[in-house]
Design an enzyme around this catalytic site. Structure first.
Site, PDB file in Angstrom:
ATOM      1  N   THR A 109      10.979  -3.562   3.215  1.00  0.00           N
ATOM      2  CA  THR A 109      10.035  -4.497   3.824  1.00  0.00           C
ATOM      3  C   THR A 109      10.608  -5.912   3.806  1.00  0.00           C
ATOM      4  OG1 THR A 109       7.710  -5.184   3.887  1.00  0.00           O
ATOM      5  CG2 THR A 109       8.646  -4.803   1.693  1.00  0.00           C
ATOM      6  N   LYS A 137      14.646  -6.166   6.050  1.00  0.00           N
ATOM      7  CA  LYS A 137      14.808  -5.127   7.076  1.00  0.00           C
ATOM      8  C   LYS A 137      16.108  -5.281   7.875  1.00  0.00           C
ATOM      9  CE  LYS A 137       9.935  -3.999   7.735  1.00  0.00           C
ATOM     10  NZ  LYS A 137       8.857  -3.781   8.693  1.00  0.00           N
ATOM     11  N   TYR A 186      -3.352  -5.417   8.964  1.00  0.00           N
ATOM     12  CA  TYR A 186      -4.336  -4.430   8.508  1.00  0.00           C
ATOM     13  C   TYR A 186      -5.209  -4.924   7.354  1.00  0.00           C
ATOM     14  CZ  TYR A 186      -0.562  -3.501   5.193  1.00  0.00           C
ATOM     15  OH  TYR A 186       0.430  -3.642   4.258  1.00  0.00           O
ATOM     16  N   GLY A 228      -4.498  -2.262  12.556  1.00  0.00           N
ATOM     17  CA  GLY A 228      -3.148  -2.181  11.994  1.00  0.00           C
ATOM     18  C   GLY A 228      -2.964  -1.035  11.009  1.00  0.00           C
ATOM     19  N   ASP A 280       8.724   2.003  12.132  1.00  0.00           N
ATOM     20  CA  ASP A 280       7.662   1.141  12.672  1.00  0.00           C
ATOM     21  C   ASP A 280       7.404   1.478  14.140  1.00  0.00           C
ATOM     22  OD1 ASP A 280       7.251  -0.281  10.326  1.00  0.00           O
ATOM     23  OD2 ASP A 280       8.733  -1.807  10.819  1.00  0.00           O
ATOM     24  N   GLY A 293      10.551  -9.648  13.742  1.00  0.00           N
ATOM     25  CA  GLY A 293      10.991  -8.264  13.538  1.00  0.00           C
ATOM     26  C   GLY A 293       9.937  -7.248  13.939  1.00  0.00           C
ATOM     27  N   ASN A 297       4.874 -16.578  22.466  1.00  0.00           N
ATOM     28  CA  ASN A 297       5.330 -17.022  21.144  1.00  0.00           C
ATOM     29  C   ASN A 297       5.425 -18.535  21.098  1.00  0.00           C
ATOM     30  OD1 ASN A 297       6.167 -16.058  18.541  1.00  0.00           O
ATOM     31  ND2 ASN A 297       8.184 -16.927  18.985  1.00  0.00           N
ATOM     32  N   ARG A 298       5.126 -19.117  19.933  1.00  0.00           N
ATOM     33  CA  ARG A 298       5.146 -20.584  19.845  1.00  0.00           C
ATOM     34  C   ARG A 298       6.569 -21.113  20.021  1.00  0.00           C
ATOM     35  NH1 ARG A 298       4.124 -21.134  13.307  1.00  0.00           N
ATOM     36  NH2 ARG A 298       6.016 -19.936  12.918  1.00  0.00           N
ATOM     37  N   THR A 299       7.603 -20.355  19.579  1.00  0.00           N
ATOM     38  CA  THR A 299       8.997 -20.778  19.782  1.00  0.00           C
ATOM     39  C   THR A 299       9.572 -19.954  20.925  1.00  0.00           C
ATOM     40  OG1 THR A 299       9.095 -21.071  17.388  1.00  0.00           O
ATOM     41  CG2 THR A 299      11.194 -21.220  18.586  1.00  0.00           C
ATOM     42  N   LEU A 333       0.827  -1.207   0.000  1.00  0.00           N
ATOM     43  CA  LEU A 333       0.000   0.000   0.000  1.00  0.00           C
ATOM     44  C   LEU A 333       0.862   1.258   0.000  1.00  0.00           C
ATOM     45  CD1 LEU A 333      -2.700  -1.165   2.544  1.00  0.00           C
ATOM     46  CD2 LEU A 333      -2.991  -0.884   0.094  1.00  0.00           C
TER      47      LEU A 333
HETATM   48  P1  ATR Z   1       8.190 -10.237  11.000  1.00  0.00           P
HETATM   49  O1  ATR Z   1       9.600  -9.792  10.794  1.00  0.00           O
HETATM   50  O2  ATR Z   1       7.232  -9.683   9.978  1.00  0.00           O
HETATM   51  O3  ATR Z   1       7.718 -10.036  12.400  1.00  0.00           O
HETATM   52  P2  ATR Z   1       9.009 -12.957  11.375  1.00  0.00           P
HETATM   53  O4  ATR Z   1      10.346 -12.510  11.799  1.00  0.00           O
HETATM   54  O5  ATR Z   1       8.890 -14.131  10.467  1.00  0.00           O
HETATM   55  O6  ATR Z   1       8.178 -11.800  10.693  1.00  0.00           O
HETATM   56  O7  ATR Z   1       8.178 -13.241  12.724  1.00  0.00           O
HETATM   57  C1  ATR Z   1       6.929 -13.738  12.695  1.00  0.00           C
HETATM   58  C2  ATR Z   1       6.450 -13.985  14.147  1.00  0.00           C
HETATM   59  O8  ATR Z   1       5.143 -14.479  14.062  1.00  0.00           O
HETATM   60  C3  ATR Z   1       7.253 -15.029  14.905  1.00  0.00           C
HETATM   61  O9  ATR Z   1       7.218 -14.730  16.273  1.00  0.00           O
HETATM   62  C4  ATR Z   1       6.504 -16.303  14.602  1.00  0.00           C
HETATM   63  O10 ATR Z   1       6.636 -17.302  15.594  1.00  0.00           O
HETATM   64  P3  ATR Z   1       7.986 -18.207  15.723  1.00  0.00           P
HETATM   65  O11 ATR Z   1       8.994 -17.363  16.417  1.00  0.00           O
HETATM   66  O12 ATR Z   1       7.543 -19.382  16.510  1.00  0.00           O
HETATM   67  O13 ATR Z   1       8.353 -18.534  14.301  1.00  0.00           O
HETATM   68  C5  ATR Z   1       5.083 -15.803  14.609  1.00  0.00           C
HETATM   69  N1  ATR Z   1       4.216 -16.604  13.768  1.00  0.00           N
HETATM   70  C6  ATR Z   1       4.177 -16.622  12.415  1.00  0.00           C
HETATM   71  N2  ATR Z   1       3.246 -17.479  11.973  1.00  0.00           N
HETATM   72  C7  ATR Z   1       2.660 -18.010  13.082  1.00  0.00           C
HETATM   73  C8  ATR Z   1       1.610 -18.967  13.305  1.00  0.00           C
HETATM   74  N3  ATR Z   1       0.974 -19.531  12.292  1.00  0.00           N
HETATM   75  N4  ATR Z   1       1.292 -19.255  14.572  1.00  0.00           N
HETATM   76  C9  ATR Z   1       1.932 -18.674  15.612  1.00  0.00           C
HETATM   77  N5  ATR Z   1       2.924 -17.787  15.469  1.00  0.00           N
HETATM   78  C10 ATR Z   1       3.285 -17.457  14.224  1.00  0.00           C
END
Ligand code: ATR
Length: 296
Positions: free
Chosen positions: A70, A74, A234, A255, A110, A137, A159-161, A24
């Site tokens: 983007t 980044k 968004y 967003g 950001d 990020g 966070n999942r990780t 956008l």
């Molecule tokens: P960005 O720089 O745009 O933030 P990124 O560095 O890939 O993108 O980070 C994405 C975040 O969204 C991460 O925290 C990711 O979780 P992991 O650290 O476990 O990878 C989280 N994320 C992305 N897809 C997800 C999903 N389907 N379920 C849960 N968390 C997700």
């Protein structure tokens, strides 16, 4: 329309990324230039990782005014430019490059986007609990901005990780002494903190079109009616998370506020003019409605 690049004046700006589906930024900035009668153009520069150094060299050679950056560059642009702001250094990412007489300076707008999105709620966030979903990020810029501008008592990163969240907790704990940082990947722990938080923020891409029915809220968690819920996604304008929040009677922040806020700061860095927010908002909403029609 024919593309005409000239190195004589600093009039070219664009967005650097890869697999840019529908940004956008060109429409938003072009409308703003037009409104203020400014002689800039704004294009899309979609390059492979191998081409990124060449693109930065071209930006110098062709005397671009600057660029936005983007996904996925980044972090990758940092070693290719001459200088980065203190803020971008702390966040670890650059989303705006300004060409100052041949010196490429990197910023992260950001964080300003997050500030603008939440400034209205500053008093409520201060000294309170915040839950942030994600540790990528976008999360780093968000956590930086929330800690720096609003000084909450606690920030819990969900966070999942877990390791990815812990890296941020360790790093930011030493930088922001007024805020205690925690992390979890467990639904029950997250749900308990969500119940008492003043503010919930989704920084992941979960819920983004076309997966519009997904959200990051853990199964047992419930949004409370006095909470503030901010989703940096968004598209759609109202994500599944924001819909849940609205239904629960919470206050929601879309967003689009962050998109406009980061754009405004970048625009001001490029042009030294105030961003015509109303015009930009109108264009962005129109584009989003249009893309929804295209998907439907
Ligand atoms: P960005 O720089 O745009 O933030 P990124 O560095 O890939 O993108 O980070 C994405 C975040 O969204 C991460 O925290 C990711 O979780 P992991 O650290 O476990 O990878 C989280 N994320 C992305 N897809 C997800 C999903 N389907 N379920 C849960 N968390 C997700």
């Amino acid at each position: 329309m024919k593309l005409r690049i000239s190195s004589e004046h600093q009039r070219h700006i664009g967005i650097i990324g890869h697999h840019i589906v529908h940004s956008l930024s060109p429409a938003m900035h072009t409308a703003a230039f037009k409104k203020l009668n400014l002689d800039y153009d704004y294009g899309v520069m979609d390059v492979t990782p191998e081409m990124l150094p060449n693109l930065i060299a071209a930006i110098r050679a062709l005397n671009f005014r600057g660029a936005n950056v983007t996904v996925p560059y980044k972090e990758k642009v940092i070693p290719l430019i001459d200088e980065i702001s203190e803020e971008a250094k702390m966040i670890g990412a650059v989303n705006t490059i300004v060409n100052n007489n041949g010196r490429l300076v990197g910023y992260n707008t950001d964080a300003h986007g997050v500030y603008i999105s939440l400034a209205y709620y500053a008093e409520e966030i201060k000294n309170n609990h915040v839950v942030i979903f994600g540790a990528g990020g976008a999360a780093r810029a968000t956590i930086y901005a929330v800690a720096k501008f609003f000084s909450p008592k606690r920030i819990m990163i969900v966070n999942r990780t877990l390791d990815n969240a812990n890296v941020i907790v360790d790093e930011f704990s030493t930088k922001f002494r007024l805020t205690k940082f925690f992390s979890t990947s467990e639904n029950e722990v997250a749900a308990r903190e969500i119940e008492v938080a003043a503010l919930l923020i989704n920084t992941t891409s979960v819920g983004m079109s076309p997966s519009v029915h997904l959200h990051t809220l853990p199964p047992l968690a419930e949004i409370q009616k006095d909470q503030i819920v901010f989703d940096i996604v968004y598209n759609p304008l109202e994500t599944a998370l924001l819909k849940l929040a609205r239904t629960a009677g919470a206050r929601t922040v879309s967003g689009i506020e962050m998109l406009l806020g980061q754009g405004a700061k970048a625009f001001e860095l490029f042009t030294h003019n105030e961003f015509p927010m109303h015009v930009a908002r109108e264009v962005v909403i129109k584009e989003l409605m249009q893309s929804r029609r295209n998907i439907a």
